[in-house]
Write a protein that holds these residues in place. Structure first.
Motif, PDB file in Angstrom:
ATOM      1  N   GLU A 175       0.808  -1.221   0.000  1.00  0.00           N
ATOM      2  CA  GLU A 175       0.000   0.000   0.000  1.00  0.00           C
ATOM      3  C   GLU A 175       0.840   1.270   0.000  1.00  0.00           C
ATOM      4  OE1 GLU A 175      -3.977  -1.199   2.354  1.00  0.00           O
ATOM      5  OE2 GLU A 175      -2.110  -1.886   3.298  1.00  0.00           O
ATOM      6  N   LYS A 176       2.168   1.120   0.101  1.00  0.00           N
ATOM      7  CA  LYS A 176       3.076   2.264  -0.009  1.00  0.00           C
ATOM      8  C   LYS A 176       3.742   2.335  -1.388  1.00  0.00           C
ATOM      9  CE  LYS A 176       4.279   2.193   4.935  1.00  0.00           C
ATOM     10  NZ  LYS A 176       5.402   2.056   5.915  1.00  0.00           N
ATOM     11  N   GLY A 177       3.419   1.385  -2.251  1.00  0.00           N
ATOM     12  CA  GLY A 177       4.037   1.354  -3.572  1.00  0.00           C
ATOM     13  C   GLY A 177       5.379   0.655  -3.608  1.00  0.00           C
ATOM     14  N   GLU A 178       5.709  -0.054  -2.528  1.00  0.00           N
ATOM     15  CA  GLU A 178       6.960  -0.806  -2.461  1.00  0.00           C
ATOM     16  C   GLU A 178       6.704  -2.263  -2.821  1.00  0.00           C
ATOM     17  OE1 GLU A 178       8.585   1.770   1.415  1.00  0.00           O
ATOM     18  OE2 GLU A 178       7.541  -0.166   1.648  1.00  0.00           O
ATOM     19  N   GLN A 179       7.737  -2.935  -3.335  1.00  0.00           N
ATOM     20  CA  GLN A 179       7.602  -4.350  -3.647  1.00  0.00           C
ATOM     21  C   GLN A 179       7.442  -5.154  -2.356  1.00  0.00           C
ATOM     22  OE1 GLN A 179       8.106  -6.205  -6.658  1.00  0.00           O
ATOM     23  NE2 GLN A 179       8.891  -4.702  -8.089  1.00  0.00           N
ATOM     24  N   PHE A 180       6.514  -6.107  -2.379  1.00  0.00           N
ATOM     25  CA  PHE A 180       6.444  -7.037  -1.265  1.00  0.00           C
ATOM     26  C   PHE A 180       7.738  -7.849  -1.205  1.00  0.00           C
ATOM     27  CE2 PHE A 180       1.803  -6.466  -1.774  1.00  0.00           C
ATOM     28  CZ  PHE A 180       1.450  -6.269  -0.449  1.00  0.00           C
ATOM     29  N   THR A 181       8.120  -8.265  -0.023  1.00  0.00           N
ATOM     30  CA  THR A 181       9.335  -9.072   0.132  1.00  0.00           C
ATOM     31  C   THR A 181       9.032 -10.545  -0.159  1.00  0.00           C
ATOM     32  OG1 THR A 181       8.964  -9.564   2.470  1.00  0.00           O
ATOM     33  CG2 THR A 181      10.130  -7.507   1.936  1.00  0.00           C
ATOM     34  N   GLU A 182      10.100 -11.321  -0.324  1.00  0.00           N
ATOM     35  CA  GLU A 182       9.938 -12.754  -0.553  1.00  0.00           C
ATOM     36  C   GLU A 182       9.238 -13.410   0.636  1.00  0.00           C
ATOM     37  OE1 GLU A 182      12.703 -11.061  -0.918  1.00  0.00           O
ATOM     38  OE2 GLU A 182      13.163 -11.198  -3.052  1.00  0.00           O
ATOM     39  N   GLU A 183       9.586 -12.985   1.822  1.00  0.00           N
ATOM     40  CA  GLU A 183       8.999 -13.579   3.022  1.00  0.00           C
ATOM     41  C   GLU A 183       7.497 -13.314   3.115  1.00  0.00           C
ATOM     42  OE1 GLU A 183      11.727 -11.757   2.947  1.00  0.00           O
ATOM     43  OE2 GLU A 183      13.297 -13.177   3.540  1.00  0.00           O
ATOM     44  N   GLU A 184       7.081 -12.150   2.638  1.00  0.00           N
ATOM     45  CA  GLU A 184       5.664 -11.801   2.709  1.00  0.00           C
ATOM     46  C   GLU A 184       4.815 -12.591   1.723  1.00  0.00           C
ATOM     47  OE1 GLU A 184       5.306  -7.156   3.974  1.00  0.00           O
ATOM     48  OE2 GLU A 184       6.465  -7.540   2.149  1.00  0.00           O
ATOM     49  N   ARG A 185       5.441 -13.110   0.644  1.00  0.00           N
ATOM     50  CA  ARG A 185       4.657 -13.739  -0.416  1.00  0.00           C
ATOM     51  C   ARG A 185       4.759 -15.258  -0.445  1.00  0.00           C
ATOM     52  NH1 ARG A 185       6.048  -9.327  -5.158  1.00  0.00           N
ATOM     53  NH2 ARG A 185       8.175  -9.691  -4.383  1.00  0.00           N
ATOM     54  N   THR A 186       5.514 -15.856   0.476  1.00  0.00           N
ATOM     55  CA  THR A 186       5.693 -17.302   0.457  1.00  0.00           C
ATOM     56  C   THR A 186       5.284 -17.926   1.784  1.00  0.00           C
ATOM     57  OG1 THR A 186       8.021 -17.047   1.114  1.00  0.00           O
ATOM     58  CG2 THR A 186       7.561 -17.224  -1.240  1.00  0.00           C
ATOM     59  N   GLY A 187       5.072 -19.249   1.735  1.00  0.00           N
ATOM     60  CA  GLY A 187       4.591 -19.941   2.926  1.00  0.00           C
ATOM     61  C   GLY A 187       3.103 -19.694   3.105  1.00  0.00           C
ATOM     62  N   LEU A 188       2.560 -20.159   4.214  1.00  0.00           N
ATOM     63  CA  LEU A 188       1.151 -19.906   4.490  1.00  0.00           C
ATOM     64  C   LEU A 188       0.972 -18.446   4.880  1.00  0.00           C
ATOM     65  CD1 LEU A 188       0.287 -23.177   6.429  1.00  0.00           C
ATOM     66  CD2 LEU A 188      -0.341 -22.561   4.082  1.00  0.00           C
ATOM     67  N   LEU A 189       0.123 -17.753   4.147  1.00  0.00           N
ATOM     68  CA  LEU A 189      -0.001 -16.299   4.280  1.00  0.00           C
ATOM     69  C   LEU A 189      -0.928 -15.905   5.423  1.00  0.00           C
ATOM     70  CD1 LEU A 189      -0.496 -15.417   0.500  1.00  0.00           C
ATOM     71  CD2 LEU A 189       1.638 -15.306   1.811  1.00  0.00           C
TER      72      LEU A 189
END
Length: 393
Positions: A174-188
């Protein structure tokens, strides 16, 4: 006819692109005055200098050969380089650039468009989708951060006549930054799943029930998070779920079994050998080979024909200069299992358009096929003047 020299070029990076943009191009010259242009489709992110070097290395193998012998040359590049067999994106991108240029020469030699040499076009118009709306839709790129942004971007594309849009709903926070790998993998966490769903819902509301939505994932999730996201959004009638995780036949099968929508992948799958396992177990319903890094037009046609045997559809991946667009249009016009053509938002920007002499654009969501001999497009003088160039003789 013999190949006399080859210009290999890497365009200077474009500061206005949202990612480093360094197209790698080549021009093959012959002793009869005919030349052909090609592209190694590693224009974005990392890898362009490596592809530039690969094209240079491979180019030396072509000097003195008959450019019409594209099948012979393809096998030489594949078999005599050691790294060609089971090669990755850099090796196959180098092969692709030279192969595409050979097809351009062949079309000009016989004075016909490339599609004629591929067997003739089955269609005059190609259904086209507006691609990567998380960057906006128009000149330049702006990260979409709220459901309203996604709604407005989709509305804009549909107003131009597109009946299909593609969006990566999980690229920017929501700030226009790329999500990190940790935020997009595993059970969300529920927050991330709900955020993605709110954006998908906004696009569906914007486009209505009769416009298709492709959900791009760029392989950012893993199999677990991809299934979570897929289950949350498939009720919005997703046309296909693209690159849900790192390409792998077994995890593709796992994801396909868990979801009720078609799975697509291909821009990071190279050659018919790498595609074969996906065909055999039906883990993909649509493939997206990039002619600029899967082995060129010669290999791309074979991949598409193999897919047809398994009733698998094709949408060529296109995210490079207008040369790659032209190559994809010729192939997609010919194959029976064509589904839709990708029109990337970068193709709307002047910093990309100016790399070729013609600016082919879709009209009302449909692309026409170039009718000039060869690819129907060429590297521009601007590109030559703004590139690092090495001539191989």
């Amino acid at each position: 006819m013999k190949i006399t020299k080859i210009d290999v070029m890497m365009v200077n990076g474009v500061a206005t692109a949202s990612t480093p943009w360094r197209p790698v191009l080549c021009r093959i010259y012959t002793d009869e005055g005919i030349y052909g242009d090609g592209e190694a489709a590693i224009a974005y992110c990392t890898g362009a200098p490596a592809a530039f070097g690969m094209v240079k290395d491979l180019a030396a193998m072509l000097i003195g050969r008959d450019p019409l012998d594209n099948e012979v040359i393809w096998e030489i590049m594949y078999k005599r380089t050691f790294w060609g067999q089971n090669g990755g994106p850099i090796t196959f991108a180098g092969m692709s650039a030279l192969d595409i240029a050979l097809w351009d020469i062949k079309g000009k030699y016989f004075k016909v468009p490339v599609y004629k040499l591929l067997g003739g076009k089955k269609r005059d118009k190609l259904r086209t989708y507006a691609s990567q709306l998380q960057f906006g839709w128009g000149e330049g790129t702006i990260a979409a951060t709220s459901p309203e942004h996604y709604y407005n971007n989709a509305k804009k594309a549909v107003a131009e006549g597109y009946d299909c849009v593609k969006v990566d709903f999980f690229q920017f926070n929501e700030k226009g930054e790329q999500f990190t790998e940790e935020e997009r993998t595993g059970l969300l966490k529920p927050y991330y799943v709900n955020l993605v769903e709110s954006r998908v819902a906004a696009v569906r509301e914007a486009v209505g029930p009769n416009v298709d939505i492709i959900m791009e994932n760029h392989s950012f999730p893993d199999a677990q998070s991809a299934v979570q996201l897929g289950r949350a959004v498939q009720k919005y009638n997703i046309f296909y779920f693209e690159e849900p995780n790192t390409p792998n036949p077994k995890t593709a099968r796992y994801i396909a079994d868990k979801l009720e929508m078609p799975i697509a992948s291909g821009e990071r799958i190279y050659s018919r050998w790498q595609y074969a396992p996906y065909f055999e177990d039906q883990s993909l319903q649509l493939i997206q080979p990039d002619l600029g890094n899967c082995g060129g037009i010669t290999e791309g046609k074979k991949i598409c024909d193999m897919a047809h045997t398994y009733d698998i559809g094709v949408q060529a991946h296109v995210c490079a200069s207008p040369l790659s667009t032209a190559a994809a249009l010729h192939l997609e016009a010919v194959i029976p299992n064509f589904v839709i053509h990708e029109h990337h938002v970068f193709n709307l920007s002047s910093w990309n358009k100016q790399l070729s002499i013609y600016d082919y654009q879709p009209v009302n969501g449909e692309y026409s096929i170039p009718e000039l001999p060869g690819l129907g497009n060429e590297i521009s003088e601007y590109a030559f003047a703004n590139s690092e160039i090495v001539t191989v003789k």
